[in-house]
Design a protein around this motif. Structure first.
Motif, PDB file in Angstrom:
ATOM      1  N   ALA A 582       0.831  -1.215   0.000  1.00 59.33           N
ATOM      2  CA  ALA A 582       0.000   0.000   0.000  1.00 59.33           C
ATOM      3  C   ALA A 582       0.857   1.253   0.000  1.00 59.33           C
ATOM      4  N   PHE A 583       1.937   1.232   0.753  1.00 59.64           N
ATOM      5  CA  PHE A 583       2.864   2.373   0.780  1.00 59.64           C
ATOM      6  C   PHE A 583       3.460   2.623  -0.602  1.00 59.64           C
ATOM      7  N   LEU A 584       3.888   1.561  -1.276  1.00 58.86           N
ATOM      8  CA  LEU A 584       4.490   1.720  -2.595  1.00 58.86           C
ATOM      9  C   LEU A 584       3.462   2.176  -3.626  1.00 58.86           C
ATOM     10  N   LEU A 585       2.260   1.589  -3.574  1.00 59.02           N
ATOM     11  CA  LEU A 585       1.231   1.957  -4.550  1.00 59.02           C
ATOM     12  C   LEU A 585       0.727   3.381  -4.338  1.00 59.02           C
ATOM     13  N   SER A 586       0.912   3.917  -3.138  1.00 58.68           N
ATOM     14  CA  SER A 586       0.468   5.301  -2.900  1.00 58.68           C
ATOM     15  C   SER A 586       1.237   6.304  -3.752  1.00 58.68           C
ATOM     16  N   PHE A 587       2.390   5.906  -4.268  1.00 55.96           N
ATOM     17  CA  PHE A 587       3.175   6.781  -5.136  1.00 55.96           C
ATOM     18  C   PHE A 587       2.742   6.677  -6.600  1.00 55.96           C
ATOM     19  N   ALA A 593      -1.715   8.461 -15.300  1.00 54.74           N
ATOM     20  CA  ALA A 593      -0.377   8.131 -15.784  1.00 54.74           C
ATOM     21  C   ALA A 593      -0.252   6.688 -16.264  1.00 54.74           C
ATOM     22  N   LEU A 594      -1.243   5.846 -16.057  1.00 54.14           N
ATOM     23  CA  LEU A 594      -1.118   4.429 -16.375  1.00 54.14           C
ATOM     24  C   LEU A 594      -1.948   4.081 -17.605  1.00 54.14           C
ATOM     25  N   ASN A 595      -1.384   3.235 -18.467  1.00 49.28           N
ATOM     26  CA  ASN A 595      -2.165   2.728 -19.597  1.00 49.28           C
ATOM     27  C   ASN A 595      -3.057   1.586 -19.115  1.00 49.28           C
ATOM     28  N   SER A 596      -3.785   0.971 -20.029  1.00 46.33           N
ATOM     29  CA  SER A 596      -4.773  -0.045 -19.637  1.00 46.33           C
ATOM     30  C   SER A 596      -4.114  -1.261 -18.986  1.00 46.33           C
ATOM     31  N   GLN A 597      -2.980  -1.704 -19.539  1.00 50.18           N
ATOM     32  CA  GLN A 597      -2.286  -2.848 -18.947  1.00 50.18           C
ATOM     33  C   GLN A 597      -1.814  -2.514 -17.540  1.00 50.18           C
ATOM     34  N   GLU A 598      -1.289  -1.318 -17.377  1.00 47.69           N
ATOM     35  CA  GLU A 598      -0.780  -0.910 -16.072  1.00 47.69           C
ATOM     36  C   GLU A 598      -1.909  -0.742 -15.058  1.00 47.69           C
ATOM     37  N   GLN A 599      -3.038  -0.204 -15.512  1.00 43.25           N
ATOM     38  CA  GLN A 599      -4.177  -0.072 -14.602  1.00 43.25           C
ATOM     39  C   GLN A 599      -4.708  -1.439 -14.176  1.00 43.25           C
ATOM     40  N   HIS A 600      -4.721  -2.370 -15.117  1.00 43.72           N
ATOM     41  CA  HIS A 600      -5.163  -3.730 -14.783  1.00 43.72           C
ATOM     42  C   HIS A 600      -4.235  -4.342 -13.735  1.00 43.72           C
ATOM     43  N   ALA A 624       8.614  -8.742  -9.469  1.00 43.27           N
ATOM     44  CA  ALA A 624       9.233  -7.968 -10.546  1.00 43.27           C
ATOM     45  C   ALA A 624       9.335  -6.490 -10.166  1.00 43.27           C
ATOM     46  N   PHE A 625       8.293  -5.968  -9.562  1.00 42.31           N
ATOM     47  CA  PHE A 625       8.222  -4.567  -9.142  1.00 42.31           C
ATOM     48  C   PHE A 625       9.309  -4.255  -8.106  1.00 42.31           C
ATOM     49  N   THR A 626       9.373  -5.027  -7.049  1.00 45.65           N
ATOM     50  CA  THR A 626      10.308  -4.725  -5.962  1.00 45.65           C
ATOM     51  C   THR A 626      11.753  -5.045  -6.338  1.00 45.65           C
ATOM     52  N   ASN A 627      11.970  -6.065  -7.167  1.00 45.13           N
ATOM     53  CA  ASN A 627      13.340  -6.337  -7.618  1.00 45.13           C
ATOM     54  C   ASN A 627      13.905  -5.156  -8.385  1.00 45.13           C
ATOM     55  N   ASP A 628      13.099  -4.594  -9.307  1.00 39.53           N
ATOM     56  CA  ASP A 628      13.579  -3.440 -10.071  1.00 39.53           C
ATOM     57  C   ASP A 628      13.729  -2.219  -9.173  1.00 39.53           C
ATOM     58  N   ILE A 677       9.606   4.975  -8.243  1.00 31.01           N
ATOM     59  CA  ILE A 677       8.672   3.883  -7.970  1.00 31.01           C
ATOM     60  C   ILE A 677       7.738   3.662  -9.161  1.00 31.01           C
ATOM     61  N   ILE A 678       7.247   4.740  -9.763  1.00 29.32           N
ATOM     62  CA  ILE A 678       6.384   4.614 -10.947  1.00 29.32           C
ATOM     63  C   ILE A 678       7.135   3.948 -12.088  1.00 29.32           C
ATOM     64  N   ASP A 679       8.377   4.339 -12.290  1.00 31.05           N
ATOM     65  CA  ASP A 679       9.190   3.725 -13.356  1.00 31.05           C
ATOM     66  C   ASP A 679       9.357   2.229 -13.112  1.00 31.05           C
ATOM     67  N   SER A 680       9.628   1.848 -11.868  1.00 33.53           N
ATOM     68  CA  SER A 680       9.790   0.425 -11.548  1.00 33.53           C
ATOM     69  C   SER A 680       8.488  -0.334 -11.755  1.00 33.53           C
ATOM     70  N   PHE A 681       7.368   0.283 -11.406  1.00 34.15           N
ATOM     71  CA  PHE A 681       6.064  -0.343 -11.616  1.00 34.15           C
ATOM     72  C   PHE A 681       5.813  -0.568 -13.105  1.00 34.15           C
ATOM     73  N   LYS A 682       6.050   0.458 -13.909  1.00 37.08           N
ATOM     74  CA  LYS A 682       5.818   0.340 -15.350  1.00 37.08           C
ATOM     75  C   LYS A 682       6.754  -0.693 -15.969  1.00 37.08           C
ATOM     76  N   TYR A 683       7.997  -0.682 -15.516  1.00 38.84           N
ATOM     77  CA  TYR A 683       8.950  -1.673 -16.031  1.00 38.84           C
ATOM     78  C   TYR A 683       8.483  -3.086 -15.713  1.00 38.84           C
TER      79      TYR A 683
END
Length: 811
Positions: A582-587, A593-600, A624-628, A677-683
């Protein structure tokens, strides 16, 4: 023309015949291997067990009965201990001889004799670490005690009785693949098996990581990123425990934290930092006051490399002096983890630093003498010859100092690696572990159990204990150096006596807890004690999620049964995710800023129940998110030449949540952190989509985190690929995937310590070490789905006349 053709056919036939009957490099004669009457076909077995009605051996004093139950577990019933251990040796070799052979060769640095040049580097390292030297000292300790000597000698004789019964036809299939025959077993082989396990559980070269990290970061930042004590942590022994003993006085030396360059040259600092799988475990005991049946319960699941044949071999040993069942280690006598009529016990890795490295300052290039304060001490030289299958033998000298053997020097070290470094390890001067487990197998209360532990030295372990008299306990046992602060955390100068350890902590002062008011005790590789424990020690690795999850579960129940304990051992709950997602997603801006795949994917994570189940995508995304994110946050540390170790995920998240405490670390500001954090999420979303496309299936956890259990030598050829199991790193159902195979729960044991105890048990593999036997992977489906088999000390009334009983007769 016909004559030429005839000559050609004869020549070709002769050449083929020769090729089929000679060894080519490390490969066996093909004709011999493919011989339908004696070759590897003979190792295919339709039934798990085909046994003769009886066997006769002159070494026996009386008749021994071995009943094999439906799981191929031998129940050995003897009238005396000599016969008991002779038959244990025979039966274990019958199922696991090749595994025993390879593990002893691995320890001794003798793999190249059967595998050729590819294992020379490993063999040289083992020789330089003094593994045989350690095993010889362990054997001397065994031989100095009449009981342990008799046990090991009887076990050895049993192994050799089986070896001498073999022909090429009945050799285990791996011997046929590698074209060699087993040597006679010796007591030294048994000692080597124990030393190899201690080496696996004794840490790695973490002091080198500390030296380089300290040199790059400086004292303040190093202390922030890698604190010795965390006041928020709950240790195994509760905080503020009063230690009811007066510690042995240790002379205080003025030791300062060494700057890396003050100890090592720049070239020596160029040491590659590698990610090491830390061998951990879970164990806990619950008082009968908190169980449904009113008897204490014990649970244990050791975490080790996952391989076939499996690390463990289940056995039941019974004689007039003992009645014990559980896991043995092939190649050693006794039961290592298990239960008897009165008690149960299990272990986790204590991970105390017991392996120190010292730089040696030689007088001159002859390396015959080295400095130690104002003295010149002489080195001892040991000639080591490595025989290489398909190659030339390699002979070199290993130098021994009073610290221990010199592992790395100009003759053996990668380019830019450290040089002239000696290793001091408690394993070089161990206790008598054979006697320890002999006594534990016969213990009937905590006092006798504790007495048996006094002989124990390696590897350092947290021994959990439960008895049917109601006692529950945990004791941290091992040969622990007495240190002053900062002694052993880093590479130390070998020419300064201030860095010499001050002997060892006596067993009476090892941390322990007996019958706490909480009604339970647990350990999962967390810190053993708080800072009030009066001796200095360093823990080379610690866990921050499994142990807290376990304490959560234990503290929330008033009464518990075995079914609940089974669920806990197989618990897939991801505490790291539940605390931090929840802390990470709050960013993450999930509206614009998210496309359809990212929103899903965002919604998938948002609705996740935090369980790493095999059919869920969210755990793959979180990984994958936290490793990046970790890679990006600590990229400056990774970018160092070489890369230095980084804080773990737990410490990283503490830093990000409280940046005011870490201003000296030059962390990203809030805007920079959000972007990162957003970059890591998208990656992560992109990488998982690419994974789906490449593999043509969804990245569900069971698919994405690919778990393999390889054969200990032949890897995928005789291993199991793509094992579907939940859990993961930092999770009670602990496992991780690696380049060379999986790592994780190597065995699960639950015991209700009643007047007639019952246990539930499983491990990934099977009793037979033969890949051609149905029992080779018999337990694997049960292990991966959280199921168990039942163990009991009871035998069928007609077991002596059963078709599943093998009778050993003296004569």
């Amino acid at each position: 023309m016909k004559r030429i053709t005839g000559y050609s056919i004869c020549t070709i036939t002769l050449v083929i015949t020769l090729l089929l009957n000679i060894n080519i490099k490390t490969y066996p004669p093909i004709a011999k291997l493919l011989d339908p009457f004696h070759g590897f076909w003979q190792n295919a077995e339709k039934q798990p067990l085909t046994i003769p009605p009886s066997l006769c051996f002159k070494e026996l004093n009386d008749t021994v009965y071995v009943y094999f139950d439906e799981h191929l577990i031998p129940h050995i019933q003897a009238t005396n201990d000599h016969d008991l251990y002779f038959v244990q040796g025979y039966i274990t070799a019958f199922h696991r001889l090749f595994q025993m052979d390879v593990m002893s060769r691995l320890a001794a640095g003798r793999l190249s004799e059967i595998l050729g040049p590819r294992t020379v580097t490993n063999d040289r390292l083992q020789r330089r670490k003094g593994m045989v030297y350690a095993a010889e000292n362990a054997l001397a300790a065994m031989n100095n005690n009449a009981t342990s000597k008799e046990v090991v000698d009887a076990y050895t004789a049993g192994v050799n009785a089986y070896i001498h019964s073999l022909s090429y036809k009945t050799l285990p299939v791996e011997y046929k693949f590698l074209s060699y025959s087993p040597e006679d077993w010796t007591p030294l082989n048994t000692a080597l098996i124990g030393i190899q396990m201690a080496d696996n559980l004794g840490g790695y070269e973490q002091s080198w990581e500390n030296v380089y990290a300290f040199d790059v970061l400086g004292e303040t930042q190093f202390g922030l990123l890698f604190p010795d004590h965390d006041p928020h942590e709950e240790p195994i022994i509760p905080k503020n425990t009063h230690w009811a003993f007066k510690p042995v006085a240790i002379p205080k030396h003025a030791i300062t934290t060494p700057q890396g360059k003050a100890v090592l040259s720049n070239d020596q600092l160029k040491h590659d930092v590698q990610k090491n799988n830390i061998d951990g475990s879970n164990n806990w005991v619950i008082s009968g006051k908190k169980t449904l049946n009113g008897y204490p319960h014990l649970a244990n699941d050791p975490h080790l490399p996952l391989q076939l044949p499996a690390t463990w071999y289940a056995v039941h040993l019974s004689s007039p002096t003992v009645n014990v069942m559980g896991s043995s280690i092939p190649g050693t006598p006794n039961v290592i983890l298990g239960f008897n009529e009165n008690i149960a016990w299990g272990v986790t890795n204590a991970a105390w630093t017991v392996r120190d490295f010292y730089t040696i300052n030689f007088k001159d290039a002859t390396r015959k003498e080295y400095y130690y304060d104002d003295l010149l001490l002489k080195t001892q030289r040991k000639k080591e010859t490595i025989y290489v299958k398909g190659g030339n033998a390699i002979t070199e000298e290993v130098l021994y100092t009073h610290w221990g053997p010199i592992v790395y020097d100009e003759a053996f070290a990668p380019a830019g690696h450290y040089k002239d470094v000696a290793m001091q390890w408690t394993g070089h001067h161990a206790g008598n572990e054979i006697l320890t487990f002999y006594l534990i197998n016969r213990s009937n209360n905590f006092q006798t159990f504790d007495e048996g532990l006094k002989n124990y030295a390696i590897p350092a372990q947290n021994f959990a204990f439960a008895a049917n008299d109601g006692d529950i306990a945990l004791k941290i046992a091992g040969k622990f150096p007495k240190r002053v602060k900062k002694q052993g955390q880093f590479i130390m100068p070998g020419d300064d006596s201030k860095y010499q350890i001050q002997g060892y902590i006596i067993p009476e002062h090892w941390p322990k807890i007996l019958n706490p008011p909480t009604g339970y005790i647990s350990s999962a590789n967390e810190k053993p004690t708080d800072h009030l424990y009066p001796y200095v020690y360093y823990q080379y690795a610690k866990e921050n999620y499994r142990n807290r999850r376990l304490k959560q579960l234990l503290s929330q129940v008033k009464k518990v049964g075995i079914e609940t304990l089974m669920a806990w051992q197989n618990d897939n709950y991801n505490l790291a995710a539940s605390e931090n997602l929840a802390f990470l997603l709050s960013f993450v801006d999930h509206h614009a800023a998210l496309n359809s795949q990212e929103q899903h994917m965002y919604q998938t994570l948002l609705t996740w129940n935090f369980k790493n189940d095999i059919d869920q995508v969210a755990p793959s995304m979180f990984l994958a998110f936290t490793n990046d994110l970790m890679m990006q946050l600590w990229r400056k540390l990774y970018a160092c030449e070489p890369a230095i170790k980084t804080p773990d995920f737990y410490e990283t998240m503490r830093i990000l949540r409280d940046p005011a405490r870490y201003t000296r670390l030059a962390l990203p500001n809030e805007a920079e952190l959000k972007a990162l954090i957003i970059d890591s999420f998208k990656y992560a979303v992109q990488s998982l989509h690419a994974w789906d496309t490449q593999h043509k299936k969804t990245c569900k956890w069971g698919n994405y985190r690919k778990m393999n259990i390889p054969h200990l030598l032949f890897r995928n050829l005789l291993g199991v690929d793509n094992v579907q199991i939940g859990g993961g790193e930092g999770i009670l159902n602990a496992n991780s995937a690696g380049t060379y195979g999986g790592h994780g729960v190597s065995m699960r044991l639950l015991v209700s310590v009643e007047k007639e105890p019952t246990a539930w048990y499983i491990y990934p593999g099977g009793q037979s070490g033969n890949p051609g036997n149905p029992a080779y992977t018999q337990f694997l489906p049960l292990w991966s789905t959280g199921k168990y088999i039942t163990l009991t000390l009871k035998l069928p009334a007609d077991y002596k006349t059963s078709n599943h009983t093998l009778v050993f007769i003296p004569g």
